[in-house]
Design an enzyme around this catalytic site. Structure first.
Site, PDB file in Angstrom:
ATOM      1  N   LYS A  22       0.838  -1.218   0.000  1.00 19.98           N
ATOM      2  CA  LYS A  22       0.000   0.000   0.000  1.00 19.98           C
ATOM      3  C   LYS A  22       0.862   1.252   0.000  1.00 19.98           C
ATOM      4  CE  LYS A  22      -1.739   1.544   4.088  1.00 19.98           C
ATOM      5  NZ  LYS A  22      -1.403   2.936   4.439  1.00 19.98           N
ATOM      6  N   ASN A  23       1.878   1.266   0.878  1.00 16.02           N
ATOM      7  CA  ASN A  23       2.632   2.513   1.057  1.00 16.02           C
ATOM      8  C   ASN A  23       3.640   2.787  -0.060  1.00 16.02           C
ATOM      9  OD1 ASN A  23       1.097   3.008   3.255  1.00 16.02           O
ATOM     10  ND2 ASN A  23       2.653   2.483   4.785  1.00 16.02           N
ATOM     11  N   CYS A 116      -6.116   8.024   9.156  1.00 12.83           N
ATOM     12  CA  CYS A 116      -6.393   7.308  10.405  1.00 12.83           C
ATOM     13  C   CYS A 116      -6.049   8.217  11.575  1.00 12.83           C
ATOM     14  CB  CYS A 116      -5.539   6.055  10.496  1.00 12.83           C
ATOM     15  SG  CYS A 116      -6.150   4.671   9.537  1.00 12.83           S
ATOM     16  N   ARG A 121      -1.193  14.869  13.088  1.00 17.97           N
ATOM     17  CA  ARG A 121      -0.413  14.506  11.896  1.00 17.97           C
ATOM     18  C   ARG A 121      -0.315  15.734  11.006  1.00 17.97           C
ATOM     19  NH1 ARG A 121      -2.244   8.804   9.571  1.00 17.97           N
ATOM     20  NH2 ARG A 121      -0.151   8.823   8.726  1.00 17.97           N
ATOM     21  N   ASP A 305       4.328   0.792  11.995  1.00 16.29           N
ATOM     22  CA  ASP A 305       3.142   0.125  11.447  1.00 16.29           C
ATOM     23  C   ASP A 305       3.011  -1.325  11.917  1.00 16.29           C
ATOM     24  OD1 ASP A 305       2.623   2.477  10.140  1.00 16.29           O
ATOM     25  OD2 ASP A 305       3.456   1.825   8.232  1.00 16.29           O
ATOM     26  N   ARG A 397      -8.684  -0.405   4.444  1.00 16.26           N
ATOM     27  CA  ARG A 397      -7.808   0.642   3.891  1.00 16.26           C
ATOM     28  C   ARG A 397      -6.451   0.070   3.510  1.00 16.26           C
ATOM     29  NH1 ARG A 397      -8.434   6.312   6.780  1.00 16.26           N
ATOM     30  NH2 ARG A 397      -6.942   6.706   5.156  1.00 16.26           N
TER      31      ARG A 397
END
Ligand code: EPU
Length: 417
Positions: A22-23, A116, A121, A305, A397
């Site tokens: 994903k990242n 999230c 952030r 993560d 997600r």
């Protein structure tokens, strides 16, 4: 309400290939804006966040088509100058579109991103980096205007090795004129190298990703390319910790051990047997040992993560482990939910102290962010009885068909609504 229902206690056995990262996929989708011609991305996970990323490209005017895990993108159009606020608010990574859009359009308006809930952030490092690169900025209510006028300096040093900032300025600087530019103190995560490899596959001249300095020689344009997104190291760790907790023997065929050296060492220290000559094989007889201390930090340190899943793992270990979260200070929402399952977790000086219990018990728990959800699923798989994990929208997600992957290796998990 949508939920995963899990009957815990099954050993996990079998083999599978893990989803694309994903990242990596998100910044690479953003970077396709710079390509003249068609980009074909393979191994793109089908996730809520990748769906939003593609919607952002569409909102800017790009043509996109998804066929399974392949995405076809054509950005040879005049792009809009702004991303709709509604899409910006859907995920934090929407900020990754700033760099390539500013490279294309010279004046863009960006709304503050969402994502999230991991504590504050902010995007101050992004703004500072673009200012240092010569952009002018001014704020208006809930958005910021960026104007790209002057030539960038020969070198920029990041105050913090932010993943998003590194990716944003790499794509911003990839296309242009002038001399080499050095990015000092960049993030060194494997996803940065994947982005470099993607950009270079389209004709960019970037080197150094993964090291202490990234050097970019701007090129006039990027050309057609076809690229394979790397396997997801965090999904890999989610599945490995699940097997470590449940006991079993699982091979993840395409996992890349080099991307997760530190967590692999910790899994071994906790008692799992790991073989990594082809993909990664984890064998666990349960009987997990406490790790004493886990501290998250920018790569190559232990990834934030994977912290939630390791907290779950430690909750059934023999002994005590202190978890220090140095990247997102309040990323501990999984702890209260694990406690509902019988975990013994206290807080000391902002760190979670996990004292292992013999076994967790099934409960109704609520995921409030993506990795929290992954940890609750891992906990539910090893717990006694039935666990209901709510908050599937967060898990979706970042995990493609998590229940199907886990069922393939013997878990009793289903999605209900
Ligand atoms: N930060 C600031 N100001 C900024 C940018 C970051 O204060 O302008 C702070 C953040 O609040 C955080 C720290 O710096 O405390 C690190 O943030 P970074 O910019 O490195 O993270 P990111 O780019 O927002 C990516 C991943 C995250 C992952 C972090 C750290 C993507 C799409 N997201 O976020 O992934 O936790 O790097 O490795 O690549 C996840 O997948 O669950 C996830 C949250």
């Amino acid at each position: 309400m949508d939920r995963f229902e899990i009957i815990g206690g099954h050993k996990l056995e079998g083999r599978f290939s893990v989803q694309g990262a994903k990242n990596s996929c998100l910044p690479i989708i953003a970077a396709t804006m710079l390509v003249q011609g068609e980009t074909v991305l393979h191994n793109c996970p089908d996730l809520k966040d990748t769906e939003v990323a593609v919607s952002i490209l569409n909102s800017l005017g790009c043509y996109t088509e998804r066929q399974g895990n392949d995405i076809y993108i054509n950005s040879d159009v005049n792009l809009e100058n702004t991303i709709p606020e509604e899409l910006m608010s859907k995920m934090r990574s929407s900020i990754m579109f700033l760099g390539p859009l500013l490279s294309r359009n010279k004046c863009v308006r960006i709304y503050y991103p969402g994502g999230c809930k991991l504590g504050p952030r902010p995007i101050n490092y992004h703004i500072d980096a673009f200012r240092a690169l010569g952009a002018e900025t001014y704020e208006e209510e809930n958005s910021i205007f960026f104007k790209n006028f002057s030539a960038p300096p020969r070198e920029i040093t990041l105050e913090y090795p932010s993943v998003g900032v590194t990716e944003n300025i790499m794509t911003f600087l990839a296309v242009g004129q002038g001399d080499e530019i050095r990015i000092k103190n960049p993030a060194r995560e494997p996803e940065i190298l994947d982005l470099q490899n993607f950009l270079n596959s389209a004709g960019a001249k970037i080197k150094g990703a993964g090291n202490e300095e990234i050097i970019i020689k701007p090129v006039e344009k990027l050309h057609n390319t076809e690229y394979n997104i790397m396997p997801d190291r965090i999904a890999t760790l989610t599945y490995l910790t699940s097997v470590a907790m449940c006991g079993g023997d699982v091979i993840i065929d395409n996992a890349v051990p080099e991307h997760i050296r530190k967590p692999i060492k910790l899994l071994e220290k906790a008692g799992a047997e790991i073989r990594d000559s082809y993909g990664i094989r984890l064998i666990s007889h349960r009987g997990i040992k406490a790790l004493g201390k886990i501290e998250t930090g920018p790569y190559p340190d232990f990834p934030t993560d994977a912290q939630a899943c390791f907290s779950a793992l430690m909750s059934t270990s023999e002994g005590e482990t202190e978890i220090c979260e140095n990247v997102f200070s309040s990323r501990f929402s999984h702890c209260d939910e694990l406690k509902k399952m019988g975990a013994d977790i206290d807080f000391r000086d902002g760190n979670a102290v996990v004292k292992g219990v013999k076994r967790l018990k099934g409960a109704e728990v609520y995921a409030s962010d993506l990795r929290c959800g992954a940890a609750l699923i891992a906990a539910g798989l090893s717990a006694e009885g039935r666990t209901k994990v709510y908050g599937t929208e967060f898990i979706d997600r970042g995990y493609e068909n998590i229940e199907k992957v886990l069922r393939k290796i013997g878990a009793d998990i289903k999605r209900l609504s």
